[in-house]
Design a protein around this motif. Structure first.
Motif, PDB file in Angstrom:
ATOM      1  N   ARG A   1      -9.220  10.146   1.493  1.00 33.11           N
ATOM      2  CA  ARG A   1      -9.406  10.477   0.086  1.00 33.11           C
ATOM      3  C   ARG A   1      -9.372   9.202  -0.764  1.00 33.11           C
ATOM      4  O   ARG A   1      -8.725   8.205  -0.424  1.00 33.11           O
ATOM      5  N   ALA A   2     -10.066   9.256  -1.889  1.00 28.96           N
ATOM      6  CA  ALA A   2     -10.205   8.088  -2.752  1.00 28.96           C
ATOM      7  C   ALA A   2      -8.866   7.589  -3.263  1.00 28.96           C
ATOM      8  O   ALA A   2      -8.667   6.380  -3.460  1.00 28.96           O
ATOM      9  N   GLN A   3      -7.937   8.512  -3.480  1.00 25.51           N
ATOM     10  CA  GLN A   3      -6.667   8.143  -4.089  1.00 25.51           C
ATOM     11  C   GLN A   3      -5.803   7.298  -3.154  1.00 25.51           C
ATOM     12  O   GLN A   3      -4.877   6.630  -3.609  1.00 25.51           O
ATOM     13  N   ALA A   4      -6.107   7.303  -1.854  1.00 29.73           N
ATOM     14  CA  ALA A   4      -5.234   6.664  -0.873  1.00 29.73           C
ATOM     15  C   ALA A   4      -5.646   5.221  -0.589  1.00 29.73           C
ATOM     16  O   ALA A   4      -5.886   4.826   0.554  1.00 29.73           O
TER      17      ALA A   4
ATOM     18  N   VAL B   1      -5.820  -0.297  -4.341  1.00 28.71           N
ATOM     19  CA  VAL B   1      -6.633  -0.632  -5.502  1.00 28.71           C
ATOM     20  C   VAL B   1      -6.913   0.585  -6.373  1.00 28.71           C
ATOM     21  O   VAL B   1      -7.198   0.450  -7.570  1.00 28.71           O
ATOM     22  N   ASN B   2      -6.812   1.788  -5.806  1.00 26.39           N
ATOM     23  CA  ASN B   2      -7.032   3.005  -6.588  1.00 26.39           C
ATOM     24  C   ASN B   2      -5.730   3.646  -7.051  1.00 26.39           C
ATOM     25  O   ASN B   2      -5.724   4.787  -7.523  1.00 26.39           O
ATOM     26  N   GLY B   3      -4.622   2.919  -6.888  1.00 23.69           N
ATOM     27  CA  GLY B   3      -3.386   3.334  -7.533  1.00 23.69           C
ATOM     28  C   GLY B   3      -2.343   4.007  -6.677  1.00 23.69           C
ATOM     29  O   GLY B   3      -1.311   4.432  -7.201  1.00 23.69           O
ATOM     30  N   ASP B   4      -2.545   4.118  -5.361  1.00 24.02           N
ATOM     31  CA  ASP B   4      -1.550   4.778  -4.521  1.00 24.02           C
ATOM     32  C   ASP B   4      -0.418   3.798  -4.194  1.00 24.02           C
ATOM     33  O   ASP B   4      -0.636   2.772  -3.545  1.00 24.02           O
ATOM     34  N   VAL B   5       0.781   4.135  -4.626  1.00 19.95           N
ATOM     35  CA  VAL B   5       1.927   3.235  -4.440  1.00 19.95           C
ATOM     36  C   VAL B   5       2.474   3.283  -3.023  1.00 19.95           C
ATOM     37  O   VAL B   5       3.314   2.450  -2.654  1.00 19.95           O
ATOM     38  N   ASN B   6       2.022   4.242  -2.215  1.00 19.32           N
ATOM     39  CA  ASN B   6       2.573   4.406  -0.870  1.00 19.32           C
ATOM     40  C   ASN B   6       1.913   3.503   0.174  1.00 19.32           C
ATOM     41  O   ASN B   6       2.467   3.321   1.255  1.00 19.32           O
ATOM     42  N   VAL B   7       0.712   2.995  -0.108  1.00 20.00           N
ATOM     43  CA  VAL B   7      -0.085   2.371   0.937  1.00 20.00           C
ATOM     44  C   VAL B   7      -0.480   0.946   0.559  1.00 20.00           C
ATOM     45  O   VAL B   7      -0.702   0.635  -0.617  1.00 20.00           O
ATOM     46  N   ARG B   8      -0.538   0.081   1.566  1.00 23.16           N
ATOM     47  CA  ARG B   8      -0.952  -1.311   1.378  1.00 23.16           C
ATOM     48  C   ARG B   8      -2.324  -1.502   2.024  1.00 23.16           C
ATOM     49  O   ARG B   8      -2.457  -1.349   3.246  1.00 23.16           O
ATOM     50  N   THR B   9      -3.299  -1.856   1.212  1.00 20.40           N
ATOM     51  CA  THR B   9      -4.666  -2.045   1.726  1.00 20.40           C
ATOM     52  C   THR B   9      -5.242  -3.349   1.173  1.00 20.40           C
ATOM     53  O   THR B   9      -6.224  -3.341   0.425  1.00 20.40           O
ATOM     54  N   PRO B  10      -4.678  -4.487   1.533  1.00 19.65           N
ATOM     55  CA  PRO B  10      -5.097  -5.750   0.908  1.00 19.65           C
ATOM     56  C   PRO B  10      -6.548  -6.124   1.189  1.00 19.65           C
ATOM     57  O   PRO B  10      -7.217  -6.689   0.312  1.00 19.65           O
ATOM     58  N   HIS B  11      -7.058  -5.831   2.387  1.00 23.13           N
ATOM     59  CA  HIS B  11      -8.429  -6.237   2.704  1.00 23.13           C
ATOM     60  C   HIS B  11      -9.450  -5.390   1.939  1.00 23.13           C
ATOM     61  O   HIS B  11     -10.433  -5.921   1.403  1.00 23.13           O
ATOM     62  N   ILE B  12      -9.206  -4.092   1.882  1.00 20.85           N
ATOM     63  CA  ILE B  12     -10.098  -3.227   1.107  1.00 20.85           C
ATOM     64  C   ILE B  12      -9.954  -3.537  -0.380  1.00 20.85           C
ATOM     65  O   ILE B  12     -10.945  -3.554  -1.127  1.00 20.85           O
ATOM     66  N   ASP B  13      -8.744  -3.813  -0.831  1.00 22.49           N
ATOM     67  CA  ASP B  13      -8.524  -4.177  -2.235  1.00 22.49           C
ATOM     68  C   ASP B  13      -9.288  -5.455  -2.587  1.00 22.49           C
ATOM     69  O   ASP B  13      -9.877  -5.559  -3.671  1.00 22.49           O
ATOM     70  N   ASN B  14      -9.280  -6.435  -1.682  1.00 21.56           N
ATOM     71  CA  ASN B  14     -10.033  -7.670  -1.915  1.00 21.56           C
ATOM     72  C   ASN B  14     -11.526  -7.380  -2.022  1.00 21.56           C
ATOM     73  O   ASN B  14     -12.234  -7.971  -2.843  1.00 21.56           O
ATOM     74  N   MET B  15     -12.008  -6.476  -1.150  1.00 23.71           N
ATOM     75  CA  MET B  15     -13.412  -6.103  -1.196  1.00 23.71           C
ATOM     76  C   MET B  15     -13.753  -5.504  -2.552  1.00 23.71           C
ATOM     77  O   MET B  15     -14.794  -5.804  -3.150  1.00 23.71           O
ATOM     78  N   ALA B  16     -12.865  -4.653  -3.073  1.00 25.66           N
ATOM     79  CA  ALA B  16     -13.103  -4.051  -4.376  1.00 25.66           C
ATOM     80  C   ALA B  16     -13.055  -5.088  -5.484  1.00 25.66           C
ATOM     81  O   ALA B  16     -13.832  -5.028  -6.450  1.00 25.66           O
TER      82      ALA B  16
ATOM     83  N   ARG C   1     -13.004  13.709  -3.747  1.00 28.27           N
ATOM     84  CA  ARG C   1     -13.108  12.301  -4.108  1.00 28.27           C
ATOM     85  C   ARG C   1     -12.932  11.419  -2.878  1.00 28.27           C
ATOM     86  O   ARG C   1     -12.000  11.603  -2.092  1.00 28.27           O
ATOM     87  N   VAL C   2     -13.836  10.461  -2.732  1.00 29.49           N
ATOM     88  CA  VAL C   2     -13.794   9.550  -1.587  1.00 29.49           C
ATOM     89  C   VAL C   2     -13.843   8.111  -2.082  1.00 29.49           C
ATOM     90  O   VAL C   2     -14.397   7.827  -3.147  1.00 29.49           O
ATOM     91  N   PRO C   3     -13.266   7.185  -1.312  1.00 29.87           N
ATOM     92  CA  PRO C   3     -13.455   5.775  -1.665  1.00 29.87           C
ATOM     93  C   PRO C   3     -14.917   5.391  -1.466  1.00 29.87           C
ATOM     94  O   PRO C   3     -15.574   5.864  -0.534  1.00 29.87           O
ATOM     95  N   PHE C   4     -15.433   4.558  -2.352  1.00 28.76           N
ATOM     96  CA  PHE C   4     -16.782   4.021  -2.180  1.00 28.76           C
ATOM     97  C   PHE C   4     -16.816   2.657  -2.861  1.00 28.76           C
ATOM     98  O   PHE C   4     -16.769   2.566  -4.091  1.00 28.76           O
ATOM     99  N   ILE C   5     -16.877   1.625  -2.047  1.00 33.49           N
ATOM    100  CA  ILE C   5     -16.812   0.251  -2.543  1.00 33.49           C
ATOM    101  C   ILE C   5     -17.967  -0.540  -1.947  1.00 33.49           C
ATOM    102  O   ILE C   5     -18.140  -0.569  -0.723  1.00 33.49           O
ATOM    103  N   ILE C   6     -18.777  -1.134  -2.803  1.00 31.73           N
ATOM    104  CA  ILE C   6     -19.794  -2.078  -2.349  1.00 31.73           C
ATOM    105  C   ILE C   6     -19.186  -3.461  -2.505  1.00 31.73           C
ATOM    106  O   ILE C   6     -19.022  -3.966  -3.614  1.00 31.73           O
ATOM    107  N   GLY C   7     -18.792  -4.056  -1.379  1.00 31.10           N
ATOM    108  CA  GLY C   7     -18.126  -5.350  -1.412  1.00 31.10           C
ATOM    109  C   GLY C   7     -19.071  -6.462  -1.044  1.00 31.10           C
ATOM    110  O   GLY C   7     -20.270  -6.266  -0.854  1.00 31.10           O
TER     111      GLY C   7
END
Length: 456
Positions: A17-20, A23-38, A304-310
């Motif tokens: 789901r997009a919320q997870a 970079v999309n605001g979920d405080v529970n999860v660490r996604t540094p590589h996807i966040d960098n892409m965004a 809602r799904v994540p969708f990032i063009i990095g």
């Protein structure tokens, strides 16, 4: 290098789901590589899975056609015909699909899906194909296709295994499928392929249940999970949601690590600056929101799904970065991807090309005012919606969904992002409901769908 059309890689997880995402605001999860892409790319934070179920979404993402013209339900085969792979091949690209397919129409029965072989002519026109139809078992994943796996090395081989013998991956699915993608990337950097771009898809089953990640990622504790505000304070719901989310977040963090591995491989092979990386999911996961679990319903956590063009491309100033509110849907993924590569989408694709939002210099277009939602053939699985529905979500922040017999849901997402106030039966909002109802009818008519809306 700069004159060559860009390479493209899709990376998608199932039930993400997009919320997870961090970079999309979920405080529970660490996604540094996807966040960098965004951070370096364009984040479609309102991306939609218009039919939140694996098979229909996948058929639409590959063909650019709505599910009622392609794959209308679960375990229904994608019909014969061209896909995005054929369009890329016709434009000089090498194409590869690696991982979960779920488009061969095989009906799961006592584990038979683990060993089911997808015939070569049923692989969507991809030149290289290494994967499986479905298995939902990340630690017992069998793949087959155009790859010599028996030696323990992921060396791509056009002839492949003539017997298509399923081969068991020796570890966690996401890690091992990423190994295959990285070997494919390295094969593209040799002298023979230097002038020919490639389109590759890495499709993994995680973070789909069962929620059981490698040990080094199991840092989450169900007792400390911060739930979304719409998860009711009901012990059985919170207990199940907390247990599931602990594994879900662990699998997402493993997927994020493997996204970083793909980026590193592209960098090492001097391909990163000419590769478009698109990260997305096929549908969401409720995890207790509104007391619901899994997917198929039209709530935000499901559609809602994540969708990032990095990307780290040559001429980065020619690309827009940031966040967009565009409602990119499953049918829009293929035409948008082609547009990013300067290829005109074929007429048989029904989706909208959003590539101008990313690439500066392209002619601006008026964005669609809404996205179309469907549940055509209910699966009747546990935790699924057992009635067909149609709906829309609009750019101005409303969602309207109806069964054939009666309106169901109406939310003002601007003031109620967690969908806790259903306005569908409040006469104060009759004019709003009528406006959305009429727009939904136009979607049905314009797409050639068949669904009888109730009288309102």
């Amino acid at each position: 290098m700069s004159a060559k059309r860009p390479n493209v890689i899709w990376i998608l997880g199932d039930q993400h789901r997009a919320q997870a995402l961090g970079v999309n605001g979920d405080v529970n999860v660490r996604t540094p590589h996807i966040d960098n892409m965004a951070a370096m790319g364009l984040n479609f934070q309102r991306a939609v899975s218009g039919l939140p179920l694996c098979c229909p979404f996948r058929g639409s993402m590959l063909t650019g056609k709505y599910p009622h013209h392609c794959v209308p339900g679960h375990e229904i085969a994608m019909p014969e015909g061209p896909t995005i792979a054929n369009v890329f091949s016709d434009n000089g690209y090498r194409t590869a699909y690696i991982g979960k397919w779920h488009l061969d129409g095989h009906v799961a029965n006592w584990g038979t899906e683990t060993y089911h072989v997808v015939d070569r002519e049923r692989r969507g026109g991809f030149q290289y194909w290494v994967g499986y139809d479905n298995n939902n078992s990340q630690w017992n994943c069998y793949v087959h296709g155009d790859c010599d796996l028996s030696s323990g090395h992921y060396v791509l081989d056009r002839e492949g295994d003539p017997d298509n013998t399923p081969y068991r991956l020796d570890g966690f699915e996401t890690d091992k499928l990423t190994d295959i993608m990285i070997d494919y990337i390295r094969a593209q950097s040799n002298e023979q392929n230097a002038v020919q771009p490639f389109f590759g898809i890495l499709s993994v089953q995680p973070p789909h249940d069962p929620y059981f990640a490698p040990a080094e990622y199991r840092r989450h504790n169900r007792e400390t999970i911060q739930f979304r505000p719409n998860v009711p304070d009901v012990p059985r719901i919170r207990e199940e949601a907390g247990r599931d989310l602990a594994g879900y977040y662990a699998m997402i963090e493993n997927l994020d690590f493997n996204v970083g591995r793909v980026v590193d491989a592209l960098r090492e092979e001097n391909l990163l600056e000419n590769t478009q990386i698109i990260f997305f999911g096929d549908h969401g996961d409720m995890h207790g929101s509104h007391g619901q679990f899994r997917k198929t319903n039209p709530y935000e956590e499901s559609i809602r799904v994540p969708f990032i063009i990095g990307g780290h491309y040559v001429g980065e100033t020619d690309y827009n970065c940031g966040v967009t509110d565009a409602l990119i849907n499953h049918v829009d993924i293929a035409p948008t991807t082609l547009g990013l590569c300067g290829i005109t989408p074929p007429d048989w694709m029904e989706g909208f090309d959003y590539s101008f939002l990313r690439k500066r210099g392209l002619e601006r277009q008026e964005l669609p005012d809404s996205a179309y939602l469907q549940n055509i053939i209910p699966t009747c699985h546990w935790d699924s919606v057992d009635q067909p529905y149609r709906g829309i979500v609009t750019r101005d922040g409303y969602k309207y969904v109806t069964f054939e017999s009666v309106p169901w849901l109406l939310f003002n997402l601007n003031e109620d992002p967690y969908e806790q106030v259903n306005l569908a039966y409040n006469s104060k909002f009759w004019e709003l409901r009528k406006r959305l109802h009429d727009r939904l009818q136009r979607w049905i008519d314009e797409t050639g769908d068949k669904f009888n809306l109730p009288q309102v």
